[in-house]
Design a protein around this motif. Structure first.
Motif, PDB file in Angstrom:
ATOM      1  N   LYS A 115       1.499  -1.250  -0.006  1.00  0.00           N
ATOM      2  CA  LYS A 115      -0.080   0.131   0.030  1.00  0.00           C
ATOM      3  C   LYS A 115       0.566   0.989  -0.177  1.00  0.00           C
ATOM      4  CE  LYS A 115      -3.998  -2.294   1.876  1.00  0.00           C
ATOM      5  NZ  LYS A 115      -4.003  -3.244   1.650  1.00  0.00           N
ATOM      6  N   TYR A 119       0.532   4.152  -2.396  1.00  0.00           N
ATOM      7  CA  TYR A 119       0.572   5.701  -2.585  1.00  0.00           C
ATOM      8  C   TYR A 119       1.543   6.172  -3.053  1.00  0.00           C
ATOM      9  CZ  TYR A 119      -3.707   4.635   0.859  1.00  0.00           C
ATOM     10  OH  TYR A 119      -4.073   4.025   1.386  1.00  0.00           O
ATOM     11  N   ILE A 122       0.323   6.361  -7.076  1.00  0.00           N
ATOM     12  CA  ILE A 122      -1.232   7.149  -6.586  1.00  0.00           C
ATOM     13  C   ILE A 122      -0.582   8.910  -6.896  1.00  0.00           C
ATOM     14  CG2 ILE A 122      -3.839   8.017  -5.589  1.00  0.00           C
ATOM     15  CD1 ILE A 122      -3.150   5.188  -4.949  1.00  0.00           C
ATOM     16  N   THR A 129      -4.754  11.233  -2.280  1.00  0.00           N
ATOM     17  CA  THR A 129      -4.524  10.172  -1.088  1.00  0.00           C
ATOM     18  C   THR A 129      -4.480  10.599   0.321  1.00  0.00           C
ATOM     19  OG1 THR A 129      -2.211  10.038  -0.423  1.00  0.00           O
ATOM     20  CG2 THR A 129      -2.379   8.874  -2.591  1.00  0.00           C
ATOM     21  N   TRP A 132      -0.504   9.586   4.903  1.00  0.00           N
ATOM     22  CA  TRP A 132      -0.307   8.170   5.501  1.00  0.00           C
ATOM     23  C   TRP A 132       1.349   8.458   5.782  1.00  0.00           C
ATOM     24  CZ3 TRP A 132       3.192   5.506   3.243  1.00  0.00           C
ATOM     25  CH2 TRP A 132       4.059   6.257   2.005  1.00  0.00           C
ATOM     26  N   VAL A 284     -10.844  10.344  -1.710  1.00  0.00           N
ATOM     27  CA  VAL A 284      -9.162  10.441  -1.785  1.00  0.00           C
ATOM     28  C   VAL A 284      -9.566   9.097  -2.598  1.00  0.00           C
ATOM     29  CG1 VAL A 284      -7.785  11.879  -0.189  1.00  0.00           C
ATOM     30  CG2 VAL A 284      -9.688  10.478   0.395  1.00  0.00           C
ATOM     31  N   ILE A 286      -7.999   5.343  -1.331  1.00  0.00           N
ATOM     32  CA  ILE A 286      -7.470   4.335  -0.139  1.00  0.00           C
ATOM     33  C   ILE A 286      -7.036   2.848  -0.827  1.00  0.00           C
ATOM     34  CG2 ILE A 286      -8.714   5.736   1.331  1.00  0.00           C
ATOM     35  CD1 ILE A 286     -10.374   2.642   1.174  1.00  0.00           C
ATOM     36  N   ASP A 287      -7.323   2.733  -1.581  1.00  0.00           N
ATOM     37  CA  ASP A 287      -6.463   1.746  -1.730  1.00  0.00           C
ATOM     38  C   ASP A 287      -7.022   0.857  -3.485  1.00  0.00           C
ATOM     39  OD1 ASP A 287      -5.442  -0.748  -1.371  1.00  0.00           O
ATOM     40  OD2 ASP A 287      -6.825  -2.113  -0.724  1.00  0.00           O
TER      41      ASP A 287
END
Length: 359
Positions: A115, A119, A122, A129, A132, A284, A286-287
């Motif tokens: 992940k 991100y 992305i 995003t 994080w 946003v 997220i995955d």
């Protein structure tokens, strides 16, 4: 009648029972092969040919097993879930035995293998995003949690790699009480996670940790199912909005346009899924899943059969992905079904030798 198209799904999740049902609804006959280590897996019950596969192979050894399976069973189309990255690196070898892969190219799979990497991909596509932090130590966790709490938000964590929400926890400062024993509680105390990280060895089975910490995001969750051609050009995309038990569809640009940019910037061929939640009211990403989602079958209500369309693409055909009817105003819920499973294997023989069972 034309010969059936042989399609293989390797070790996959139970919801793909519905994926198999959609393949059986195709206008051409489909012969579905499914393999799993669990003889009670529902996908084995749904398939035309069910096989127990070995459970202790390395990714490279599994590729050898998969090539042999495709050659022995004359598999036309292989849709891998397990060891997707390793398999995608050997696309030409599968084509040499007459099998087309339904999965994105290795570069796209690798981009979302964790992940944290996802991100970064992305963000590289210019899309938002959530904030994080990648956490490996107790100090990392404390710093991230304090920043999120200072912004008036609730922190949560999840593993850097995983699927289906496994490992997701909401972080809380609230002391443990008896009320926590009632209902479904996904919360864990910050101090407990800190203690676990401090106790974990830097190397070995307990560490190093690889977690993501971010704010808990508002719903509804919107999950966009995507179909793209071999070059990564988006052919179809429909969002599914989830709020408790109620489901609905959306083609709103604030979801479909970012999904298109993710798919096309990474050349995410065939089936994928882009998930959104909301931060301060704005969507946003997220995955991103480099595989079909477990809820893909819900697009039946839109007149779409993306599993069959993906097989068509693998066979070199151009599918018709026009949606039947209007999406607006369609609300629905999910109802589970039942089906028999295969005979249980003897505990003395299970896992020693893969045994083929014909359903």
């Amino acid at each position: 009648m034309s010969a059936p198209v042989r399609v293989w799904l390797n070790r996959t999740y139970a919801e793909n029972v519905f994926f198999i049902e959609q393949l059986h609804e195709a206008p051409r006959p489909i012969e579905v092969h499914a393999t799993h280590v669990d003889p009670d897996s529902p996908v084995l019950a749904a398939a035309d040919h069910a096989t127990l596969e070995p459970g202790d192979l390395t990714p490279d050894a599994y590729v050898g097993y998969a090539l042999d399976y495709c050659a022995r069973h004359s598999v036309d189309v292989f849709l891998p879930r397990l060891h997707q990255l390793a398999i995608s690196l050997h696309q030409q070898e599968f084509e040499a035995v007459g099998t087309a892969l339904v999965c994105p190219p290795a570069t796209a799979v690798a981009a979302f293998d964790s992940k944290a990497d996802g991100y970064a991909a992305i963000a590289a596509a210019g899309l938002p995003t959530p904030p994080w932090w990648q956490v490996r130590t107790a100090a990392d966790l404390i710093a991230a949690v304090e920043l999120i709490e200072a912004a008036g938000l609730t922190p949560c964590l999840k593993p850097s790699s995983g699927a289906g929400g496994e490992g997701f926890r909401v972080l809380t400062r609230e002391p443990f009480g008896l009320h926590r024993l009632a209902g479904w509680d996904s919360r864990v105390q910050v101090d407990q996670v800190v203690a676990a990280l401090e106790a974990a060895a830097p190397e070995g089975p307990a560490g190093p940790a690889d977690l993501l910490v971010m704010p808990y995001l508002d719903g509804p969750e919107v999950s966009v199912d995507c179909l793209a051609d071999r070059d990564g050009t988006l052919l179809a995309a429909v969002g599914r909005s989830k709020h408790r038990r109620r489901r609905s569809f959306t083609t709103a640009p604030q979801y479909l346009e970012p999904a298109r940019r993710v798919v096309e910037s990474t050349r995410m061929a065939f089936l994928s899924n882009v998930q959104f939640r909301h931060l301060a009211g704005e969507p946003v990403v997220i995955d991103v899943n480099t595989r079909p989602s477990g809820g893909l079958h819900q697009l039946r209500l839109c007149g779409l059969n993306l599993p069959w369309n993906a097989v068509q693409l693998a066979l070199g055909e151009r599918p018709d992905t026009d949606r039947a009817g209007e999406l607006a105003g369609i609300d629905y819920t999910l109802v589970a079904g039942v089906r028999p499973v295969l005979p249980r294997q003897s505990p003395f023989g299970r896992g020693l030798t893969p045994v083929e069972l014909v359903h």
